[in-house]
Design a protein around this motif. Structure first.
Motif, PDB file in Angstrom:
ATOM      1  N   GLY A  39      69.705  96.713  48.979  1.00  7.66           N
ATOM      2  CA  GLY A  39      70.939  97.384  48.563  1.00  7.66           C
ATOM      3  C   GLY A  39      71.931  97.545  49.703  1.00  7.66           C
ATOM      4  O   GLY A  39      71.819  96.899  50.749  1.00  7.66           O
ATOM      5  N   GLU A  40      72.909  98.394  49.447  1.00  7.63           N
ATOM      6  CA  GLU A  40      73.989  98.611  50.419  1.00  7.63           C
ATOM      7  C   GLU A  40      73.606  99.713  51.397  1.00  7.63           C
ATOM      8  O   GLU A  40      73.018 100.713  50.986  1.00  7.63           O
ATOM      9  CB  GLU A  40      75.250  99.111  49.699  1.00  7.63           C
ATOM     10  CG  GLU A  40      75.684  98.302  48.490  1.00  7.63           C
ATOM     11  CD  GLU A  40      76.351  97.024  48.900  1.00  7.63           C
ATOM     12  OE1 GLU A  40      77.217  97.081  49.787  1.00  7.63           O
ATOM     13  OE2 GLU A  40      75.983  95.965  48.352  1.00  7.63           O
ATOM     14  N   PRO A  41      73.973  99.583  52.659  1.00 11.99           N
ATOM     15  CA  PRO A  41      73.728 100.694  53.592  1.00 11.99           C
ATOM     16  C   PRO A  41      74.604 101.921  53.287  1.00 11.99           C
ATOM     17  O   PRO A  41      75.505 101.851  52.455  1.00 11.99           O
ATOM     18  CB  PRO A  41      74.063 100.094  54.963  1.00 11.99           C
ATOM     19  CG  PRO A  41      74.787  98.835  54.708  1.00 11.99           C
ATOM     20  CD  PRO A  41      74.554  98.405  53.294  1.00 11.99           C
ATOM     21  N   SER A  42      74.331 103.001  53.990  1.00 11.31           N
ATOM     22  CA  SER A  42      75.052 104.274  53.760  1.00 11.31           C
ATOM     23  C   SER A  42      76.552 104.161  53.962  1.00 11.31           C
ATOM     24  O   SER A  42      77.318 104.919  53.373  1.00 11.31           O
ATOM     25  CB  SER A  42      74.582 105.342  54.753  1.00 11.31           C
ATOM     26  OG  SER A  42      73.239 105.612  54.640  1.00 11.31           O
ATOM     27  N   SER A  43      76.960 103.281  54.880  1.00 12.16           N
ATOM     28  CA  SER A  43      78.392 103.180  55.211  1.00 12.16           C
ATOM     29  C   SER A  43      78.643 101.780  55.744  1.00 12.16           C
ATOM     30  O   SER A  43      77.694 101.071  56.088  1.00 12.16           O
ATOM     31  CB  SER A  43      78.752 104.211  56.298  1.00 12.16           C
ATOM     32  OG  SER A  43      78.221 103.810  57.553  1.00 12.16           O
ATOM     33  N   PRO A  44      79.927 101.389  55.819  1.00 13.91           N
ATOM     34  CA  PRO A  44      80.201 100.142  56.550  1.00 13.91           C
ATOM     35  C   PRO A  44      79.680 100.311  57.986  1.00 13.91           C
ATOM     36  O   PRO A  44      79.611 101.433  58.493  1.00 13.91           O
ATOM     37  CB  PRO A  44      81.728 100.048  56.541  1.00 13.91           C
ATOM     38  CG  PRO A  44      82.181 100.957  55.443  1.00 13.91           C
ATOM     39  CD  PRO A  44      81.153 102.039  55.333  1.00 13.91           C
ATOM     40  N   ILE A  45      79.303  99.208  58.593  1.00  9.97           N
ATOM     41  CA  ILE A  45      78.870  99.267  60.000  1.00  9.97           C
ATOM     42  C   ILE A  45      80.099  98.985  60.852  1.00  9.97           C
ATOM     43  O   ILE A  45      80.732  97.933  60.701  1.00  9.97           O
ATOM     44  CB  ILE A  45      77.769  98.228  60.282  1.00  9.97           C
ATOM     45  CG1 ILE A  45      76.533  98.540  59.427  1.00  9.97           C
ATOM     46  CG2 ILE A  45      77.419  98.210  61.770  1.00  9.97           C
ATOM     47  CD1 ILE A  45      75.443  97.492  59.529  1.00  9.97           C
ATOM     48  N   THR A  46      80.463  99.942  61.702  1.00  6.14           N
ATOM     49  CA  THR A  46      81.604  99.671  62.568  1.00  6.14           C
ATOM     50  C   THR A  46      81.084  99.105  63.893  1.00  6.14           C
ATOM     51  O   THR A  46      80.031  99.511  64.375  1.00  6.14           O
ATOM     52  CB  THR A  46      82.471 100.922  62.814  1.00  6.14           C
ATOM     53  OG1 THR A  46      81.625 101.967  63.251  1.00  6.14           O
ATOM     54  CG2 THR A  46      83.167 101.372  61.556  1.00  6.14           C
ATOM     55  N   ILE A  47      81.831  98.154  64.413  1.00  5.54           N
ATOM     56  CA  ILE A  47      81.487  97.583  65.717  1.00  5.54           C
ATOM     57  C   ILE A  47      82.469  98.160  66.730  1.00  5.54           C
ATOM     58  O   ILE A  47      83.688  98.065  66.550  1.00  5.54           O
ATOM     59  CB  ILE A  47      81.578  96.036  65.712  1.00  5.54           C
ATOM     60  CG1 ILE A  47      80.746  95.444  64.569  1.00  5.54           C
ATOM     61  CG2 ILE A  47      81.163  95.458  67.064  1.00  5.54           C
ATOM     62  CD1 ILE A  47      79.252  95.677  64.669  1.00  5.54           C
TER      63      ILE A  47
END
Ligand code: ADE
Length: 289
Positions: A39-47
């Motif tokens: 599934g989808e993670p908790s939030s977008p991953i910011t770099i």
């Protein structure tokens, strides 16, 4: 990982907990929406880009907000398998995870930091907690649930900030309870009698899944309350948020110091978890055909 604005690898991730939904002061270069078989993670991953003060190199760091961008995900709803799989899929091999915790010991005061070295699992089995099921059986060692190499660096960084108001406890046993309700007084006293130092709702299954994914994982705990065993007022959400907010600057200094240290050249093998690479094959007990 090859985000739109940046190509390269990202070995280190920070998972932010309650009160640490973003890492201010770092340059954001990309925001990734990763989907995984879980599934989808908790939030977008910011770099984020961080310039290491020791060697002036720019390192990319991934940041994930455990409870979502709007703190809308309860501890038992955190998609931990997706979170760890998403980080691993972009190259992450070491994680610094933050968490607000209740203190079970007089000496651990609100706003103190604790680097735990043991966990007692009091979750209730409602959270999916393994990647190995449905046809592939594996058992990974978990006697030392955190990464001692990362822990050593984190402790050194914490102590280096003592002059700036950071109080650090080097070791401790963290109780992970199911929640979302806080403990009863009888439970809180029982955890104390077991030798518990601090309590939260988030270190599991995160730490177990990181181990299964061959990722070096260490949690940094910040005490926000004395739970309900103590004579002072029982824990409330206001108390947790209040201490998180007023100690945010210390938390930020702490992450910055840890990222500076981890980015130093001599830690390249540690942050890419060379010591864990390939370890899972010894845990798989399903015969390969
Ligand atoms: N997180 C912060 N304080 C806590 C407490 N007292 N119990 C469980 N989780 C917590």
């Amino acid at each position: 990982y090859d985000g739109a604005n940046h190509t390269g690898s990202v070995s280190i991730a920070v998972i932010g907990g309650t009160g640490l939904r973003e890492l201010p002061g770092f340059t954001q270069v990309a925001s990734l929406n990763v989907s995984t078989p879980w599934g989808e993670p908790s939030s977008p991953i910011t770099i984020l880009h961080h310039q290491c003060k020791h060697n002036n190199k720019t390192v990319a760091v991934a940041f994930l907000s455990r409870h979502g961008p709007h703190h809308q995900i309860a501890p038992h709803e955190v998609p931990a398998r997706a979170n760890i799989a998403a980080l691993r899929s972009i190259g992450v091999r070491s994680i610094i995870a933050f968490s607000a915790v209740g203190s079970l010991q007089e000496a651990i005061k609100p706003r103190d930091f604790v680097i735990p070295d043991q966990i007692i699992d009091r979750t209730k089995g409602v959270r999916p907690w393994t990647y190995f099921e449905g046809g592939v059986v594996a058992h990974v060692p978990f006697g030392d649930p955190f990464d001692e190499g990362i822990a050593k660096i984190v402790r050194e960084c914490g102590h280096s900030l003592e002059g700036e108001g950071v109080v650090l406890h080097d070791r401790g046993t963290i109780i992970c309870m199911e929640g979302p309700q806080f403990s009863t007084r009888a439970e809180s006293n029982m955890y104390r009698s077991w030798g518990g130092s601090v309590i939260n709702m988030s270190v599991l299954p995160e730490a177990k899944l990181a181990r299964e994914a061959e990722i070096a994982y260490q949690m940094i705990c910040m005490s926000t309350d004395y739970d309900c065993w103590h004579d002072s007022a029982d824990v409330t959400v206001e108390m947790v948020m209040g201490h998180m907010k007023s100690n945010a600057a210390n938390a930020r200094h702490f992450v910055t110091a840890v990222l500076d240290a981890l980015a130093a050249d001599e830690h390249a093998d540690l942050i890419t978890a060379k010591h864990l690479a390939g370890s899972i094959k010894f845990g798989v007990s399903t015969p390969q055909t």
